[in-house]
Write a protein that holds these residues in place. Sequence first.
Motif, PDB file in Angstrom:
ATOM      1  N   UNK A  31      -6.269  -8.139  -3.530  1.00  0.00           N
ATOM      2  CA  UNK A  31      -4.887  -7.853  -3.888  1.00  0.00           C
ATOM      3  C   UNK A  31      -4.360  -8.920  -4.852  1.00  0.00           C
ATOM      4  N   UNK A  32      -3.446  -8.512  -5.682  1.00  0.00           N
ATOM      5  CA  UNK A  32      -2.716  -9.429  -6.555  1.00  0.00           C
ATOM      6  C   UNK A  32      -1.592 -10.094  -5.760  1.00  0.00           C
ATOM      7  N   UNK A  33      -1.399 -11.389  -5.963  1.00  0.00           N
ATOM      8  CA  UNK A  33      -0.250 -12.062  -5.362  1.00  0.00           C
ATOM      9  C   UNK A  33       0.941 -11.854  -6.290  1.00  0.00           C
ATOM     10  N   UNK A  34       1.872 -11.047  -5.847  1.00  0.00           N
ATOM     11  CA  UNK A  34       3.010 -10.677  -6.672  1.00  0.00           C
ATOM     12  C   UNK A  34       4.118 -11.717  -6.604  1.00  0.00           C
ATOM     13  N   UNK A  35       4.301 -12.318  -5.433  1.00  0.00           N
ATOM     14  CA  UNK A  35       5.328 -13.348  -5.247  1.00  0.00           C
ATOM     15  C   UNK A  35       4.914 -14.210  -4.065  1.00  0.00           C
ATOM     16  N   UNK A  36       5.249 -15.499  -4.132  1.00  0.00           N
ATOM     17  CA  UNK A  36       4.857 -16.436  -3.078  1.00  0.00           C
ATOM     18  C   UNK A  36       5.937 -17.497  -2.946  1.00  0.00           C
ATOM     19  N   UNK A  37       6.504 -17.583  -1.746  1.00  0.00           N
ATOM     20  CA  UNK A  37       7.496 -18.618  -1.470  1.00  0.00           C
ATOM     21  C   UNK A  37       7.103 -19.312  -0.178  1.00  0.00           C
ATOM     22  N   UNK A  38       7.862 -20.339   0.229  1.00  0.00           N
ATOM     23  CA  UNK A  38       7.421 -21.184   1.344  1.00  0.00           C
ATOM     24  C   UNK A  38       7.075 -20.395   2.594  1.00  0.00           C
ATOM     25  N   UNK A  39       7.965 -19.491   2.998  1.00  0.00           N
ATOM     26  CA  UNK A  39       7.770 -18.776   4.264  1.00  0.00           C
ATOM     27  C   UNK A  39       7.540 -17.281   4.067  1.00  0.00           C
ATOM     28  N   UNK A  40       7.007 -16.907   2.890  1.00  0.00           N
ATOM     29  CA  UNK A  40       6.714 -15.500   2.649  1.00  0.00           C
ATOM     30  C   UNK A  40       5.794 -15.303   1.468  1.00  0.00           C
ATOM     31  N   UNK A  41       5.148 -14.146   1.433  1.00  0.00           N
ATOM     32  CA  UNK A  41       4.244 -13.822   0.332  1.00  0.00           C
ATOM     33  C   UNK A  41       4.142 -12.308   0.219  1.00  0.00           C
ATOM     34  N   UNK A  42       4.023 -11.825  -1.033  1.00  0.00           N
ATOM     35  CA  UNK A  42       3.908 -10.395  -1.300  1.00  0.00           C
ATOM     36  C   UNK A  42       2.607 -10.132  -2.051  1.00  0.00           C
ATOM     37  N   UNK A  43       1.791  -9.220  -1.508  1.00  0.00           N
ATOM     38  CA  UNK A  43       0.538  -8.819  -2.127  1.00  0.00           C
ATOM     39  C   UNK A  43       0.668  -7.404  -2.685  1.00  0.00           C
ATOM     40  N   UNK A  44      -0.038  -7.124  -3.772  1.00  0.00           N
ATOM     41  CA  UNK A  44       0.057  -5.826  -4.424  1.00  0.00           C
ATOM     42  C   UNK A  44      -1.332  -5.284  -4.762  1.00  0.00           C
ATOM     43  N   UNK A  45      -1.541  -4.012  -4.411  1.00  0.00           N
ATOM     44  CA  UNK A  45      -2.736  -3.280  -4.818  1.00  0.00           C
ATOM     45  C   UNK A  45      -2.294  -2.053  -5.600  1.00  0.00           C
ATOM     46  N   UNK A  46      -2.851  -1.892  -6.789  1.00  0.00           N
ATOM     47  CA  UNK A  46      -2.552  -0.732  -7.629  1.00  0.00           C
ATOM     48  C   UNK A  46      -3.759   0.192  -7.683  1.00  0.00           C
ATOM     49  N   UNK A  47      -3.492   1.485  -7.758  1.00  0.00           N
ATOM     50  CA  UNK A  47      -4.574   2.439  -7.991  1.00  0.00           C
ATOM     51  C   UNK A  47      -5.217   2.147  -9.348  1.00  0.00           C
ATOM     52  N   UNK A  48      -6.490   2.481  -9.470  1.00  0.00           N
ATOM     53  CA  UNK A  48      -7.196   2.288 -10.737  1.00  0.00           C
ATOM     54  C   UNK A  48      -8.226   3.400 -10.895  1.00  0.00           C
ATOM     55  N   UNK A  49      -9.047   3.308 -11.921  1.00  0.00           N
ATOM     56  CA  UNK A  49     -10.000   4.381 -12.194  1.00  0.00           C
ATOM     57  C   UNK A  49     -10.997   4.551 -11.054  1.00  0.00           C
ATOM     58  N   UNK A  50     -11.268   3.481 -10.302  1.00  0.00           N
ATOM     59  CA  UNK A  50     -12.205   3.581  -9.184  1.00  0.00           C
ATOM     60  C   UNK A  50     -11.569   4.270  -7.980  1.00  0.00           C
ATOM     61  N   UNK A  51     -10.330   3.909  -7.666  1.00  0.00           N
ATOM     62  CA  UNK A  51      -9.676   4.565  -6.521  1.00  0.00           C
ATOM     63  C   UNK A  51      -9.427   6.039  -6.812  1.00  0.00           C
ATOM     64  N   UNK A  52      -9.120   6.368  -8.070  1.00  0.00           N
ATOM     65  CA  UNK A  52      -8.818   7.760  -8.409  1.00  0.00           C
ATOM     66  C   UNK A  52     -10.030   8.677  -8.246  1.00  0.00           C
ATOM     67  N   UNK A  53     -11.212   8.119  -8.283  1.00  0.00           N
ATOM     68  CA  UNK A  53     -12.411   8.928  -8.086  1.00  0.00           C
ATOM     69  C   UNK A  53     -12.551   9.394  -6.638  1.00  0.00           C
ATOM     70  N   UNK A  54     -11.988   8.643  -5.717  1.00  0.00           N
ATOM     71  CA  UNK A  54     -12.135   8.973  -4.297  1.00  0.00           C
ATOM     72  C   UNK A  54     -10.809   9.297  -3.620  1.00  0.00           C
ATOM     73  N   UNK A  55      -9.702   9.048  -4.345  1.00  0.00           N
ATOM     74  CA  UNK A  55      -8.372   9.283  -3.783  1.00  0.00           C
ATOM     75  C   UNK A  55      -7.450   9.620  -4.957  1.00  0.00           C
TER      76      UNK A  55
END
Length: 300
Positions: A80-104
Amino acid sequence: MYYIENEFLEVGIDAKGAELVSLFHKDHEIEYMWGADPLFWGKSSPVLFPIVGGLKDNSYTFEGEKYNLPRHGFARDYVFEVEDHWDDGISFLLRSDENTLKIYPFTFEFRIVYELYANLLSVTYHVTNLSEKDMYFSVGGHPAFAVPLTDDLTYEDFYLEFEEDEIFHRWPLSEQGLILEEPEPLFGEKIVDEESVVEETKIVPLTKELFHQDALVFKQLNSTNVILKSDKSEHSLRFDFAGFPFLGIWAAKNADFICIEPWCGIADSVNHTQELTEKEGINVLAAGDVFERAWAVKLT
Protein backbone atom coordinates in the motif's frame (compact mmCIF):
# COMPACT_ATOMS: atom_id res chain seq x y z
CA MET A 1 7.54 -0.74 8.92
CA TYR A 2 5.62 2.34 9.99
CA TYR A 3 4.82 3.35 13.56
CA ILE A 4 2.21 5.47 15.27
CA GLU A 5 2.14 6.14 18.98
CA ASN A 6 0.72 8.19 21.82
CA GLU A 7 1.16 8.27 25.60
CA PHE A 8 -0.29 4.76 26.00
CA LEU A 9 0.33 2.71 22.86
CA GLU A 10 2.87 2.07 20.13
CA VAL A 11 1.57 0.44 16.94
CA GLY A 12 3.53 -1.04 14.04
CA ILE A 13 2.07 -1.52 10.55
CA ASP A 14 3.71 -3.09 7.50
CA ALA A 15 3.05 -1.37 4.17
CA LYS A 16 2.61 -4.81 2.57
CA GLY A 17 -1.07 -5.47 3.02
CA ALA A 18 -1.24 -2.45 5.36
CA GLU A 19 -0.97 -5.18 7.98
CA LEU A 20 -1.05 -4.47 11.71
CA VAL A 21 1.91 -6.33 13.23
CA SER A 22 2.42 -4.79 16.67
CA LEU A 23 0.12 -3.38 19.34
CA PHE A 24 2.24 -2.57 22.38
CA HIS A 25 0.97 -1.11 25.65
CA LYS A 26 3.74 1.06 27.04
CA ASP A 27 2.74 1.11 30.72
CA HIS A 28 1.99 -2.61 30.91
CA GLU A 29 4.92 -3.52 28.64
CA ILE A 30 2.69 -6.08 26.93
CA GLU A 31 2.57 -6.93 23.23
CA TYR A 32 -1.06 -7.73 22.41
CA MET A 33 -0.51 -8.99 18.84
CA TRP A 34 0.46 -12.50 17.80
CA GLY A 35 4.06 -12.72 16.69
CA ALA A 36 3.34 -14.38 13.31
CA ASP A 37 5.34 -17.54 14.00
CA PRO A 38 5.46 -19.28 10.57
CA LEU A 39 5.47 -22.70 12.26
CA PHE A 40 1.79 -22.06 13.02
CA TRP A 41 0.63 -19.07 10.94
CA GLY A 42 2.94 -16.43 9.53
CA LYS A 43 0.44 -13.57 9.58
CA SER A 44 -0.69 -11.14 12.27
CA SER A 45 -3.60 -9.16 10.78
CA PRO A 46 -4.22 -9.61 7.05
CA VAL A 47 -6.79 -7.35 5.39
CA LEU A 48 -9.56 -9.14 3.50
CA PHE A 49 -10.55 -7.43 0.22
CA PRO A 50 -12.31 -7.60 -2.23
CA ILE A 51 -13.69 -10.88 -0.87
CA VAL A 52 -13.90 -12.49 2.55
CA GLY A 53 -13.23 -16.21 2.80
CA GLY A 54 -13.08 -18.54 -0.15
CA LEU A 55 -14.93 -18.72 -3.43
CA LYS A 56 -16.43 -21.91 -4.76
CA ASP A 57 -13.72 -23.36 -7.04
CA ASN A 58 -11.80 -20.10 -6.32
CA SER A 59 -13.84 -18.40 -9.04
CA TYR A 60 -16.85 -16.18 -9.68
CA THR A 61 -18.78 -14.83 -12.65
CA PHE A 62 -19.73 -11.24 -13.39
CA GLU A 63 -21.45 -9.92 -16.52
CA GLY A 64 -20.93 -13.27 -18.20
CA GLU A 65 -17.18 -13.42 -17.57
CA LYS A 66 -15.38 -15.83 -15.24
CA TYR A 67 -12.69 -14.59 -12.86
CA ASN A 68 -10.43 -16.24 -10.28
CA LEU A 69 -9.58 -14.86 -6.86
CA PRO A 70 -7.61 -16.44 -4.01
CA ARG A 71 -9.08 -16.92 -0.55
CA HIS A 72 -9.63 -13.54 1.17
CA GLY A 73 -8.78 -11.62 -1.99
CA PHE A 74 -5.58 -9.86 -3.07
CA ALA A 75 -5.18 -6.74 -0.90
CA ARG A 76 -3.06 -8.54 1.69
CA ASP A 77 -0.43 -9.26 -0.98
CA TYR A 78 -0.09 -5.69 -2.28
CA VAL A 79 2.19 -2.95 -0.95
CA PHE A 80 0.00 0.00 0.00
CA GLU A 81 0.98 3.62 -0.53
CA VAL A 82 1.33 5.73 2.61
CA GLU A 83 -1.04 8.58 1.86
CA ASP A 84 -0.65 10.46 5.16
CA HIS A 85 1.28 9.87 8.38
CA TRP A 86 1.05 11.76 11.65
CA ASP A 87 2.15 10.98 15.21
CA ASP A 88 -0.90 8.96 16.27
CA GLY A 89 -2.35 8.00 12.90
CA ILE A 90 -1.58 6.77 9.41
CA SER A 91 -3.53 6.33 6.16
CA PHE A 92 -2.70 3.63 3.60
CA LEU A 93 -4.01 3.57 0.03
CA LEU A 94 -4.39 0.80 -2.54
CA ARG A 95 -5.54 1.67 -6.06
CA SER A 96 -6.82 -0.70 -8.71
CA ASP A 97 -4.40 -1.26 -11.58
CA GLU A 98 -4.06 -3.33 -14.74
CA ASN A 99 -3.28 -6.43 -12.66
CA THR A 100 -6.28 -6.16 -10.33
CA LEU A 101 -8.59 -5.45 -13.27
CA LYS A 102 -7.71 -8.81 -14.79
CA ILE A 103 -9.16 -10.63 -11.78
CA TYR A 104 -11.56 -8.03 -10.37
CA PRO A 105 -13.26 -5.79 -12.99
CA PHE A 106 -13.79 -2.66 -10.91
CA THR A 107 -11.83 0.57 -10.57
CA PHE A 108 -11.44 1.51 -6.90
CA GLU A 109 -9.50 3.18 -4.13
CA PHE A 110 -9.16 1.25 -0.88
CA ARG A 111 -7.97 3.18 2.17
CA ILE A 112 -7.14 1.86 5.61
CA VAL A 113 -6.74 4.41 8.40
CA TYR A 114 -5.17 3.53 11.76
CA GLU A 115 -5.73 6.05 14.57
CA LEU A 116 -4.99 6.07 18.30
CA TYR A 117 -7.29 7.47 20.97
CA ALA A 118 -5.71 7.00 24.42
CA ASN A 119 -5.58 3.18 24.89
CA LEU A 120 -7.78 2.45 21.84
CA LEU A 121 -6.78 1.67 18.25
CA SER A 122 -9.35 2.42 15.56
CA VAL A 123 -9.09 0.79 12.12
CA THR A 124 -11.29 2.24 9.35
CA TYR A 125 -11.85 0.85 5.87
CA HIS A 126 -12.81 3.29 3.10
CA VAL A 127 -13.82 1.81 -0.26
CA THR A 128 -14.37 4.27 -3.13
CA ASN A 129 -16.00 3.09 -6.35
CA LEU A 130 -14.33 4.83 -9.29
CA SER A 131 -16.11 2.62 -11.84
CA GLU A 132 -19.06 3.75 -13.92
CA LYS A 133 -21.11 0.81 -12.66
CA ASP A 134 -22.08 -0.72 -9.33
CA MET A 135 -19.15 -2.30 -7.50
CA TYR A 136 -19.59 -5.64 -5.69
CA PHE A 137 -17.17 -6.37 -2.86
CA SER A 138 -16.55 -7.68 0.63
CA VAL A 139 -14.12 -6.36 3.23
CA GLY A 140 -12.97 -7.52 6.64
CA GLY A 141 -10.27 -7.80 9.26
CA HIS A 142 -8.29 -10.78 10.56
CA PRO A 143 -6.33 -9.51 13.61
CA ALA A 144 -4.61 -12.16 15.74
CA PHE A 145 -4.15 -11.41 19.43
CA ALA A 146 -1.70 -13.16 21.72
CA VAL A 147 -3.15 -15.67 24.18
CA PRO A 148 -2.07 -15.75 26.93
CA LEU A 149 -1.22 -12.08 27.29
CA THR A 150 1.43 -12.80 29.93
CA ASP A 151 3.71 -15.78 30.47
CA ASP A 152 2.30 -16.68 33.89
CA LEU A 153 -1.06 -17.70 32.41
CA THR A 154 -2.28 -20.38 30.00
CA TYR A 155 -4.49 -20.34 26.93
CA GLU A 156 -7.31 -22.00 28.86
CA ASP A 157 -7.26 -19.22 31.50
CA PHE A 158 -8.89 -16.90 28.93
CA TYR A 159 -12.41 -16.60 27.58
CA LEU A 160 -14.50 -14.37 25.34
CA GLU A 161 -17.27 -12.35 26.97
CA PHE A 162 -19.78 -10.99 24.47
CA GLU A 163 -21.77 -7.82 25.05
CA GLU A 164 -25.16 -9.57 24.88
CA ASP A 165 -26.51 -13.03 25.55
CA GLU A 166 -26.22 -15.08 22.38
CA ILE A 167 -27.56 -18.37 21.07
CA PHE A 168 -24.27 -19.42 19.51
CA HIS A 169 -24.94 -21.21 16.25
CA ARG A 170 -21.74 -21.65 14.25
CA TRP A 171 -21.84 -22.10 10.49
CA PRO A 172 -19.54 -25.07 9.75
CA LEU A 173 -17.06 -25.00 6.88
CA SER A 174 -16.48 -27.69 4.29
CA GLU A 175 -12.99 -29.05 3.59
CA GLN A 176 -12.81 -26.43 0.82
CA GLY A 177 -13.65 -23.61 3.27
CA LEU A 178 -17.22 -23.11 2.05
CA ILE A 179 -20.22 -22.47 4.31
CA LEU A 180 -22.38 -25.54 4.86
CA GLU A 181 -26.14 -25.32 4.51
CA GLU A 182 -27.14 -25.68 8.16
CA PRO A 183 -25.73 -24.14 11.36
CA GLU A 184 -24.98 -26.15 14.47
CA PRO A 185 -25.01 -25.15 18.16
CA LEU A 186 -21.53 -24.31 19.40
CA PHE A 187 -22.05 -25.94 22.79
CA GLY A 188 -24.58 -28.59 21.79
CA GLU A 189 -28.21 -28.86 22.79
CA LYS A 190 -29.74 -29.65 26.18
CA ILE A 191 -33.02 -31.28 27.11
CA VAL A 192 -35.23 -28.90 29.10
CA ASP A 193 -38.81 -29.95 29.90
CA GLU A 194 -38.46 -32.77 27.38
CA GLU A 195 -37.52 -30.32 24.62
CA SER A 196 -34.15 -29.83 22.96
CA VAL A 197 -32.91 -26.25 23.42
CA VAL A 198 -29.77 -24.19 22.95
CA GLU A 199 -29.10 -22.01 25.96
CA GLU A 200 -28.14 -18.35 25.76
CA THR A 201 -24.77 -17.26 27.10
CA LYS A 202 -22.25 -14.44 26.83
CA ILE A 203 -19.22 -16.63 27.51
CA VAL A 204 -17.08 -18.68 25.14
CA PRO A 205 -14.25 -20.41 27.08
CA LEU A 206 -11.04 -20.76 25.08
CA THR A 207 -9.46 -24.12 24.44
CA LYS A 208 -7.09 -25.23 21.73
CA GLU A 209 -9.60 -27.91 20.69
CA LEU A 210 -12.23 -25.25 19.96
CA PHE A 211 -10.57 -24.54 16.59
CA HIS A 212 -9.61 -28.05 15.53
CA GLN A 213 -12.54 -27.99 13.10
CA ASP A 214 -11.58 -24.61 11.62
CA ALA A 215 -13.10 -21.22 12.39
CA LEU A 216 -16.22 -20.38 14.35
CA VAL A 217 -18.40 -18.44 11.90
CA PHE A 218 -21.32 -16.42 13.26
CA LYS A 219 -24.02 -14.44 11.48
CA GLN A 220 -25.99 -11.45 12.82
CA LEU A 221 -24.98 -11.58 16.50
CA ASN A 222 -26.79 -9.36 18.99
CA SER A 223 -23.47 -8.09 20.34
CA THR A 224 -21.36 -5.31 18.87
CA ASN A 225 -18.32 -5.97 21.08
CA VAL A 226 -16.51 -8.82 22.78
CA ILE A 227 -13.87 -8.85 25.54
CA LEU A 228 -10.88 -11.19 25.65
CA LYS A 229 -10.16 -11.64 29.35
CA SER A 230 -9.11 -13.89 32.20
CA ASP A 231 -10.28 -13.94 35.81
CA LYS A 232 -6.62 -14.39 36.76
CA SER A 233 -5.43 -11.16 35.12
CA GLU A 234 -6.18 -7.45 35.17
CA HIS A 235 -5.23 -7.21 31.50
CA SER A 236 -7.76 -7.63 28.71
CA LEU A 237 -8.87 -6.24 25.37
CA ARG A 238 -12.28 -5.15 24.13
CA PHE A 239 -13.00 -5.58 20.45
CA ASP A 240 -15.75 -3.44 18.89
CA PHE A 241 -17.28 -4.59 15.59
CA ALA A 242 -20.50 -2.59 15.12
CA GLY A 243 -21.59 -2.53 11.49
CA PHE A 244 -20.06 -5.91 10.62
CA PRO A 245 -22.82 -8.51 10.13
CA PHE A 246 -20.50 -11.53 10.26
CA LEU A 247 -17.86 -12.51 12.81
CA GLY A 248 -15.18 -15.16 12.60
CA ILE A 249 -13.23 -16.54 15.56
CA TRP A 250 -10.19 -18.64 14.65
CA ALA A 251 -6.78 -19.89 15.67
CA ALA A 252 -4.30 -22.15 13.93
CA LYS A 253 -4.16 -25.62 15.44
CA ASN A 254 -2.55 -25.50 18.90
CA ALA A 255 -1.23 -21.93 18.40
CA ASP A 256 -1.12 -19.28 21.14
CA PHE A 257 -3.40 -16.69 19.58
CA ILE A 258 -6.98 -15.94 18.71
CA CYS A 259 -8.27 -14.09 15.67
CA ILE A 260 -11.35 -11.92 16.13
CA GLU A 261 -12.48 -11.23 12.58
CA PRO A 262 -15.09 -8.59 11.69
CA TRP A 263 -16.52 -9.23 8.23
CA CYS A 264 -18.69 -7.35 5.76
CA GLY A 265 -18.97 -10.45 3.64
CA ILE A 266 -18.59 -14.21 4.01
CA ALA A 267 -17.25 -17.24 2.17
CA ASP A 268 -19.34 -18.82 -0.56
CA SER A 269 -21.84 -21.45 0.49
CA VAL A 270 -21.47 -24.98 -0.84
CA ASN A 271 -24.52 -24.46 -3.07
CA HIS A 272 -23.64 -20.96 -4.34
CA THR A 273 -24.23 -20.19 -8.02
CA GLN A 274 -20.81 -18.42 -8.20
CA GLU A 275 -22.54 -15.33 -9.61
CA LEU A 276 -20.94 -12.38 -7.80
CA THR A 277 -24.16 -10.36 -7.64
CA GLU A 278 -25.89 -13.27 -5.85
CA LYS A 279 -23.19 -13.85 -3.25
CA GLU A 280 -24.35 -13.83 0.39
CA GLY A 281 -23.35 -10.67 2.25
CA ILE A 282 -21.96 -8.93 -0.83
CA ASN A 283 -21.85 -5.13 -0.61
CA VAL A 284 -23.07 -3.06 -3.55
CA LEU A 285 -21.52 0.39 -3.98
CA ALA A 286 -22.87 2.81 -6.59
CA ALA A 287 -20.52 4.62 -8.97
CA GLY A 288 -18.72 7.44 -7.18
CA ASP A 289 -19.89 6.41 -3.70
CA VAL A 290 -17.77 5.63 -0.62
CA PHE A 291 -18.28 2.72 1.79
CA GLU A 292 -16.91 3.03 5.33
CA ARG A 293 -16.66 0.62 8.27
CA ALA A 294 -14.50 0.67 11.38
CA TRP A 295 -13.48 -1.73 14.11
CA ALA A 296 -11.57 -0.87 17.25
CA VAL A 297 -9.61 -2.57 20.00
CA LYS A 298 -9.24 -1.09 23.50
CA LEU A 299 -6.46 -2.38 25.75
CA THR A 300 -6.44 -2.63 29.54
